[in-house]
Design an enzyme around this catalytic site. Sequence first.
Site, PDB file in Angstrom:
ATOM      1  CG  HIS A   1       4.020  -6.630   6.989  1.00 32.21           C
ATOM      2  ND1 HIS A   1       4.737  -6.795   5.845  1.00 32.21           N
ATOM      3  CD2 HIS A   1       3.667  -5.322   7.036  1.00 32.21           C
ATOM      4  CE1 HIS A   1       4.817  -5.633   5.223  1.00 32.21           C
ATOM      5  NE2 HIS A   1       4.189  -4.722   5.935  1.00 32.21           N
TER       6      HIS A   1
ATOM      7  N   GLY B   1      -5.852 -12.800  10.915  1.00 29.03           N
ATOM      8  CA  GLY B   1      -6.515 -13.894  10.220  1.00 29.03           C
ATOM      9  C   GLY B   1      -6.823 -13.591   8.756  1.00 29.03           C
TER      10      GLY B   1
ATOM     11  CB  ALA C   1       4.648  -6.289   1.241  1.00 26.23           C
TER      12      ALA C   1
ATOM     13  CG  ASP D   1       0.325  -2.950   9.250  1.00 23.38           C
ATOM     14  OD1 ASP D   1       0.652  -1.764   9.438  1.00 23.38           O
ATOM     15  OD2 ASP D   1       0.435  -3.513   8.146  1.00 23.38           O
TER      16      ASP D   1
ATOM     17  CB  ALA E   1      -0.935  -0.001   1.207  1.00 24.58           C
ATOM     18  CG  HIS E   2       4.637   1.535   1.741  1.00 21.99           C
ATOM     19  ND1 HIS E   2       5.417   2.210   2.640  1.00 21.99           N
ATOM     20  CD2 HIS E   2       4.090   0.501   2.425  1.00 21.99           C
ATOM     21  CE1 HIS E   2       5.351   1.617   3.825  1.00 21.99           C
ATOM     22  NE2 HIS E   2       4.552   0.568   3.715  1.00 21.99           N
TER      23      HIS E   2
HETATM   24 ZN   LIG Z   1       3.868  -2.788   5.337  1.00 20.50          ZN
END
Ligand SMILES: [Zn+2]
Length: 405
Positions: A230, A263, A234, A287, A154-155
């Site tokens: 995460h 989940g 990504a 996050d 999402a960056h």
């Molecule tokens: Zn991230």
Amino acid sequence: VTSLAARRCVLPSGPARAATVRVEGGRIVAVVDGRADPRADRVLEEGVLAPGLVDLQVNGAFGQDLAVAGPEGWDEVARGLASHGVTSFLATFTSAPLGELEERLRRARALVASHAGGPGAREPERGCLSRAPRARLLGAHLEGPFLSPARAGAHDPDVLRPPDPQDLARLLDAGGGALRLLTLAPELPGGIDAVAALARRGVVVSVGHSDATAGCVAEAVAAGASFITHLFNAQRGLSAREPGVTGYALVDERLRLGVVADGVHVVAPVLRLAWRLAAARIAIVSDAVGPAGARVGVAGNEGVLAGRRLRVSPGDAVARLDDGTLAGGLALLDDGVRTLVALGVPPADAWRAASVVPAAVLGHQELGRIAPGAAADLVWTDDELRVREVWVAGRPYQSPQPGAT
Ligand SMILES: [Zn+2]
């Protein structure tokens, strides 16, 4: 001195069991393992007494985006997190133009000094005693801008860049001791040098939003990287002849692994796989983004992350960009613990993945554990691990609930 006795208590190792905890001056001064003293000031007959949760990745929550919120907004986030049992957190900033990131880091630095946690957060009880209990702001987690355009998630790909030493110096200067964790893609030109430079300055370096091969991640670890941002999301995944970031992370025991345990970011069978391979190294993160924890229909159905619009659909546990890209979590860390428990993880192990392990990522021996010398950040839950009462530095966040003894 105050004392708390519980039939089930999450200690630094082993299953939840009876214990009596003595608190003095905001710290735990003694723990009697194996016995709930009936003469304690509070005897918790039911539920679980556990250490406060530590969230390494909070972009925002309760309608506030930390990238743009003022001090009141940050305070609202810190108080709201405490109500979910999260007693320490890192404010997380996603990729943005360098000047904006510098400004955010300076703001975080000023707020770290004023929040519970105090300068550098090495003495967690300082600055807390004169204020209402709220989560300790431990500092900032900079997620970017030295990330792979191939794994941008999402960056905003337009602001991603390789880690130029001068840019890095500007960010380090702006953040000072408040810059605690930086996520980067080590395969970018200058990436390994940046890992080494950051590690020398005491910043925890995490591999994330990365298309690195396993060989490159190994180099990053040798240069000082110690965390994975995460896991599964990504990053270059595991395949038969190239372990990628994910495969390497699962087998190198020097790395701790951040996992979004809502989940949705990682589905249950994959979460279970990671747990089987690396249970003691997993630090779950939320996050969380602005709409997390906010009431749906009020401020909860839309939000902004670093200037990009977020969509939240009813029944969806995550925020997304318009094109459906995952853009952050809506579940807070206490939810993550319950998600792990629902997979069959023993409650004490699940709780430690959100307390002891993330605290260890930052080198905080005094946070996230019920042990002599640790901060008296405590959470009492019901039997389903839903938060009932919270103490930060030994001070109650919520007034005692009716029926509690
Ligand atoms: Zn991230």
